[in-house]
Structures are given as C-alpha cells and as structure tokens.
Design an enzyme around this catalytic site. Structure first.
Site, PDB file in Angstrom:
ATOM      1  CD  GLU A  47      39.763  35.797  53.304  1.00 50.66           C
ATOM      2  OE1 GLU A  47      40.269  35.771  52.157  1.00 50.66           O
ATOM      3  OE2 GLU A  47      38.543  35.921  53.503  1.00 50.66           O
TER       4      GLU A  47
ATOM      5  CG  ASP B  11      51.479  43.022  47.346  1.00 56.07           C
ATOM      6  OD1 ASP B  11      52.438  42.595  46.657  1.00 56.07           O
ATOM      7  OD2 ASP B  11      50.991  44.147  47.195  1.00 56.07           O
TER       8      ASP B  11
END
Length: 353
Positions: free
Chosen positions: A42, A117
C-alpha cells in the site's frame, strides 16, 4: 508451499519503520517478514486503517506499507504494536525509491493507492504520483496477473488517472470498466468514509498487470558501489583550498545533478567538509564529502563522510569525482595518485599505474 503460506510469519511483529534509504538493494522481503508469501504494497497509507485491516483479513500475505508522513508512520507503528499484526512491515520514504531500489522485478502480487494527493495547483502537477512513467515502474515490479487498485474522490485526479491507465499497455481493467463508483467489498479508509458522508463520489480503478512485457527495463535495481575515495598530491594547504572554494558549484550529467553547497572546516581535524546535494534516481541524497590532510606531506584523502548513513551510489561517486577534478584544476602541480571512482572522469588525471 501451501502450508508455509498458511502459517504466520516466523518473526514477531516489527513495531519500528524501516528507512527506504537504508534498505538493501534489492531487499530480501521473505527474510524481512520471516517467511515466503505473496507481497502486497500500500502506497501512502495515511492513518494505517486500511493497511492493518487488510493484513488482518489476509493473514496469508506479507503486507508492506510505504509513507512519507512521519505522523502517519507513528500511527502505523502504534497500530501494529497494539493490535499485534505479524504480517505488516512499514517503510518511511518515497514510494518511487522503494519500488525502484528495494523491490525486485515481479515481486509484488498487489498494489493499492488509496486517495493519493491530487496536487491541485498547476505548479505542483509534476508532483502527482501517478503518471505514465510511474505506471511503467509498477509494471516491472508487479508479477503478471498482479492487481493494481487506485481510489480517488477528486474529479480532476480521476480524469488524470483514467487518461494514464488508458494509455499504458501494461494494465487491463479486471472488471471490463474503466472505473466503478462503489465497491462494498473493500476495506474503507478513514478519509474515504468522510468523503462518502460528505456526498463526494469515489472512483475505484481495478486493474491488473497483463502479459505485455516492458520493452526495456528502464528501472534496473541500482548497483551498490564501494565507498568512494581519491588520494591526491598537492602543494596547496587546507587554507588555500578553503579560500579558493566558492559555492554553489554545480555539475550536471544527463539525469544526474550535483550541487556543491557550503564548505565547513573541522575544528580539531585537518579536514574540510563540503555539503553536497546529489540528485539522481531513485534516491536523491544530501551528503558530506571531505578533503582530509594525511600524515604524508602534501597528500590529501577525498571521500564520503559517514554522517547520515549515506549510500555510495554512482551519483555520489560522480560527485566526488567532480570535486576531485575541481581541486586538481586549482594548481598545475596537483595530481591524482589513486582513486576508485566510477565513470572515467579522472582517468586522464591519475598517476596510478
């Protein structure tokens, strides 16, 4: 193998994060986890809710998380410790550096990017993690048939991700659709639950590594080199060298960029330290190169100081070569006696046989 994968890792839970800059290139992940098992990554795990819960649901996998945020790292360390999750390892650092340097080709079974982001400002678009180049890097590290899952609630980033996935030849949708807007089977992140509560639409890209081979592996695992050094003979004193040094000085060779910054004088040692920024893939470094006076008259040793545990990459070798070449150029009677520096820059300057 089946029984081995069903067992828990032979090592206890690791509570402290590993530093991507200090991992072996490549890393022996089965040794680090204490067993050989499918490796899942991840990228950017936030508060580690997804990371830990996924590892608990899939105890037969080795689950690796990478994150640049130190508060997030601390949360992950605490959750792993408190919940006693043995099949999680956490790495602090840049995901690109981790993939390129520490992960062997075809080592990953699955990769998850949850709400990366989006970097909305136009000046920051180059900071977006997902792009054509990054997907190619992922393609070299994911095994054939491995899965790539990306989630976002940002419309602009959703369109960007869609464009990148439609262009890449290495990934194919597992669902037959470019994305879905609901996936009740997935582990929900804290950010995701907040987005859904606020009425934002989440887009889930569920792709898999197909059989298309990468034409050329432009992301080979970097080579490790010996600690760089050079020995020079010069009539110059340390004071002379310090007086002639001016900063910043720069050298560029293709993708490699070296910037020499401040120079420091050792108080008790006959040594100068040159703060140096080496920009290279996959790991930019800020290191200290030294010029040290030796006991033999007029002889100097140039090398890489061990402050900060730097990696002796080819870029660092080249940086020391440029510093040595600069010093040789300061006086016609200065010459290189010996060096182990990579790249041939000092070949014509060396007096060694």
């Amino acid at each position: 193998m089946t029984n081995q994968l069903a067992n828990q890792p032979t090592k206890p839970p690791v509570n402290k994060a590993y530093d991507v800059a200090r991992l072996s290139w490549p890393t022996d992940w089965p040794a680090l986890f204490g067993r050989d098992a499918p490796l899942v990554l991840e990228i950017g795990f936030g508060n580690a809710q997804f990371l830990v819960e996924w590892a608990q649901r899939q105890p037969e996998t080795n689950v690796l998380g990478v994150e640049i945020s130190l508060p997030s790292i601390r949360k992950a360390e605490q959750k792993v410790r408190v919940q006693g999750v043995p099949n999680v390892r956490v790495v602090v650092g840049d995901a690109r550096a981790l993939l390129w340097g520490a992960v062997p080709e075809g080592a990953l079974t699955a990769v998850y990017l949850n709400f990366p982001d989006p970097w909305h400002k136009a000046a920051h678009h180059q900071r977006k993690l997902i792009n054509d180049d990054f997907l190619t890097l992922l393609a070299t590290r994911l095994k054939r048939g491995g899965s790539l899952d990306i989630a976002t609630d940002d419309p602009g980033y959703q369109a960007h991700i869609a464009d990148c996935l439609q262009r890449t030849p290495y990934f194919t949708s597992r669902t037959g659709q470019l994305f879905v807007t609901d996936d009740p089977t997935r582990v929900r992140t804290k950010y995701e639950l907040k987005a859904l509560q606020e009425g934002r639409t989440c887009h889930y890209f569920q792709f898999g590594r197909n059989e298309t081979p990468t034409a050329v592996n432009t992301f080979p695992v970097p080579k490790e080199f010996p600690m760089p050094h050079a020995i020079i003979q010069s009539p110059l004193t340390l004071d002379d060298i310090a007086a002639r040094y001016s900063y910043p000085r720069e050298a560029a060779e293709g993708e490699l960029h070296v910037r020499f910054l401040r120079l420091y004088r050792g108080v008790s040692e006959q040594m100068l330290l040159v703060e140096t920024h080496v920009v290279e893939e996959p790991l930019p470094q800020r290191v200290a190169l030294f010029i040290q006076q030796r006991s033999q008259a007029g002889e100097y040793l140039l090398g890489l100081h061990d402050v900060g545990f730097p990696r002796p990459t080819v870029g660092v070798h080249r940086a020391l070569a440029h510093l040595t070449a600069w010093l040789v150029g300061q006086d016609s009677d200065t010459a290189v006696k010996h060096h182990n520096l990579q790249g041939g820059l000092l070949k014509s300057m060396s007096n060694e046989q």
